[in-house]
Scaffold this active site. Structure first.
Site, PDB file in Angstrom:
ATOM      1  N   ASP A   1       0.967  -1.211   0.061  1.00 38.74           N
ATOM      2  CA  ASP A   1       0.082  -0.056   0.048  1.00 38.74           C
ATOM      3  C   ASP A   1       0.877   1.065   0.078  1.00 38.74           C
ATOM      4  OD1 ASP A   1      -2.065  -1.601  -0.277  1.00 38.74           O
ATOM      5  OD2 ASP A   1      -2.986  -1.045   1.829  1.00 38.74           O
TER       6      ASP A   1
ATOM      7  N   HIS B   1     -10.192  -5.636   8.644  1.00 41.22           N
ATOM      8  CA  HIS B   1      -9.582  -6.722   7.451  1.00 41.22           C
ATOM      9  C   HIS B   1      -9.516  -8.047   8.310  1.00 41.22           C
ATOM     10  CE1 HIS B   1      -8.801  -3.569   4.853  1.00 41.22           C
ATOM     11  NE2 HIS B   1      -7.911  -2.928   5.612  1.00 41.22           N
TER      12      HIS B   1
ATOM     13  N   HIS C   1      -1.350  -3.801   6.100  1.00 44.82           N
ATOM     14  CA  HIS C   1      -2.933  -3.752   5.390  1.00 44.82           C
ATOM     15  C   HIS C   1      -3.820  -3.156   6.742  1.00 44.82           C
ATOM     16  CE1 HIS C   1      -6.114  -4.837   2.986  1.00 44.82           C
ATOM     17  NE2 HIS C   1      -6.799  -5.802   3.829  1.00 44.82           N
TER      18      HIS C   1
ATOM     19  N   HIS D   1      -4.322  -0.615   9.791  1.00 38.54           N
ATOM     20  CA  HIS D   1      -3.379   0.654  10.034  1.00 38.54           C
ATOM     21  C   HIS D   1      -3.228   0.674  11.607  1.00 38.54           C
ATOM     22  CE1 HIS D   1      -5.486   1.922   6.043  1.00 38.54           C
ATOM     23  NE2 HIS D   1      -4.565   1.152   6.062  1.00 38.54           N
TER      24      HIS D   1
HETATM   25 FE   FE2 Z   1      -4.113  -2.740   2.438  1.00 42.79          FE
END
Ligand code: FE2
Ligand code: NAG
Ligand code: NAG
Ligand code: NAG
Ligand code: NAG
Ligand code: NAG
Ligand code: NAG
Ligand code: NAG
Length: 472
Positions: A202, A334, A361, A363
């Site tokens: 990311d 997630h 992924h 945070h």
């Molecule tokens: Fe991500």
């Protein structure tokens, strides 16, 4: 006296011992004190830095090279891929470079590519691989031509070997907000001095904008140049690299990412840039792809199956895996997204004694106990993580500071596999001392540069496979 047990009784007793053993292991992991940090920070989400910010300023001069970044260019660290963009015209395609120990100047020729995305047209994207460098040597390199050339430098890693110390930085989910800038500044100012950065996916978050405004890929390239032009950033693809947007006829996954960020995947016999490996100093680093097929018979599966037996722990004691979507994650973000990949590969990580797995992924920050969850067979009900000294430590370091803000909603109570978790932005350092010891530290952006908000001494799983959960 030797006790002989045979027949039915023997196998029943064996079963009892097995079950007891598993119970003991379960108790062992539960007895570790899991910690949820009570540190509180102002919960404000910071926006992306505006296009006219200092960090995005293009270098002066017509068509001057910009967005300069480097990564390892071969399997052992004697090669470097140098990438940059010229905005107006093709410009020079070459890199001129020399070692600080020599006046002999070399020249290498690269390739140029470009792409369109909806109504955006990229600049001229250059990639040049330079090979056969000396280990442990400072090199200068110059890009551009005429009046507007720019010179940078990097240091090659020491020769691959078991007892060469080396310090890796860790950043994930960076984006380009004011918080992203704080994270990068903290990494740069960290007195531990990272020599190469392991990036767990990311990158730019350009896809946050309408039509995935690819000018945000350019601004991100200019933002990270101050670090990535001088030390290799080792890339992992995240979901924000997919840029799949059929509604605007953009159906080629990873189009901006693969044009802009090259990796040396062929050097590890990989057939795609999303999974590959490198050796660097004392480390063997395997990069996996959470967003490419990983089921049985797929290219990534076959590659990893062949790859793990190649790791020689006498040569590279530290076996590190990078991937984007974490397998052990106790945030309500997630949640369980990494589960299918965990089911596919976790038993291999235990078998080959991976030392540590870094993911992004989510945070936030989280560090696991050494646990595995590989006993389940549909009917035996053995589906809980248990303490396992052959298992890696799992570290989520997706707290780079992107525009989506912090993950601060956690599953309660904290599961016993989770050793420490905290919703703050920051970065990590993995400081390898020798074949037995490495020190991991986590640094939050609110603290002074040297502060270690969480830390762990990792004992190498091959050379010192003892219980290091409270080691010092
Ligand atoms: Fe991500
Ligand atoms: C792309 O389209 C958007 C929306 O119509 C518009 O705002 C933008 O100016 C266009 N960009 C270019 C380079 O044409
Ligand atoms: C980003 O951080 C650098 C280094 O601390 C600083 O010089 C710069 O002004 C910051 N820029 C923005 C837009 O925050
Ligand atoms: C996508 O392509 C189709 C076929 O060429 C075209 O009809 C449509 O207008 C395009 N959509 C956009 C958003 O450009
Ligand atoms: C593993 O590495 C060591 C140290 O470099 C070397 O001596 C040994 O031959 C290697 N083993 C294999 C199987 O390649
Ligand atoms: C699953 O594990 C149970 C208990 O160990 C065993 O009895 C059973 O045969 C296993 N099933 C399969 C399909 O391996
Ligand atoms: C936290 O996540 C849980 C599970 O998704 C949800 O039920 C709950 O409402 C969330 N809490 C907050 C404060 O958002
Ligand atoms: C390896 O490093 C650790 C931590 O710095 C140190 O305690 C240990 O003595 C070192 N081992 C050797 C063999 O030097």
């Amino acid at each position: 006296m030797r006790l002989r047990i045979s027949g039915k009784m023997g196998s029943d007793l064996g079963m009892v011992v097995l079950v007891l053993g598993l119970l003991v292991l379960n108790v062992a992991v539960i007895s570790n004190a899991a910690k949820t940090s009570t540190f509180t920070r102002k919960d404000e989400k910071s926006g992306d830095m505006p296009f006219d910010s200092d960090v995005f300023r293009p270098p002066p001069g017509h068509n001057a090279p910009q967005q300069v970044h480097i990564t390892q260019g071969d399997h052992v660290g004697k090669g470097v891929i140098i990438s940059w963009v010229t905005p107006m015209e093709t410009g020079s395609n070459s890199v001129v470079y020399w070692s600080e120990n020599s006046k002999h100047v070399h020249k290498a020729k690269g390739i140029v590519t470009m792409y369109t995305y909806y109504n955006y047209t990229s600049g001229y994207i250059h990639h040049c691989t330079i090979n056969n460098l000396e280990f442990d040597t400072k090199y200068y390199y110059t890009l551009g031509k005429g009046k507007y050339t720019r010179t940078f430098w990097f240091v090659t890693p020491p020769e691959v070997g078991p007892d060469v110390p080396y310090t890796f930085g860790l950043i994930g989910d960076l984006g380009q907000t004011f918080d992203s800038n704080r994270t990068l500044t903290h990494y740069e100012k960290n007195p531990l001095k990272g020599k190469a950065l392991l990036f767990v996916g990311d990158l730019s978050y350009a896809d946050h904008y309408e039509f995935h405004d690819n000018r945000r890929w350019d601004s991100w390239g200019r933002f990270i140049e101050r670090s990535a032009a001088y030390q290799p950033w080792i890339w992992t693809a995240g979901n924000h690299e997919i840029d799949f947007a059929p509604e605007i006829n953009e159906t080629e996954p990873f189009k901006p990412y693969t044009h802009r960020y090259h990796v040396p995947y062929k050097a590890s016999q990989s057939t795609a840039p999303f999974w590959y490996s490198i050796k660097r100093g004392p480390a063997y680093i395997i990069v996996l792809a959470s967003y490419s097929a990983y089921g049985k018979y797929t290219p990534q599966y076959e590659w990893l199956l062949n790859e793990l037996p190649k790791v020689n722990r006498s040569e590279t004691p530290w076996l590190i895996v990078l991937l984007h979507s974490p397998w052990y994650n106790s945030y309500n973000y997630h949640y369980m997204e990494g589960e299918t990949m965990r089911v596919m590969y976790e038993s291999w990580f235990v078998q080959y004694k991976v030392d540590v797995v870094f993911a992004g992924h989510v945070h936030a920050y989280e560090r696991s106990e050494r646990v595995s969850n590989v006993a389940y067979n549909i009917t035996n009900e053995l589906c809980k993580p248990v303490k396992d000294l052959s298992a890696p430590v799992y570290i989520t370091i997706g707290d780079g500071g992107n525009i989506e803000g912090l993950a601060n909603n956690m599953t309660e109570p904290q599961p016993s596999y989770s050793a420490y978790r905290e919703a703050s932005f920051g970065h990590g350092m993995f400081d390898i001392k020798n074949r037995t010891h490495a020190h991991f530290t986590w640094h939050r952006n609110q603290d002074a540069y040297a502060v270690q908000a969480d830390s762990m001494w990792l004992h190498n799983r091959y050379w010192k496979p003892d219980d290091d959960s409270s080691a010092s």
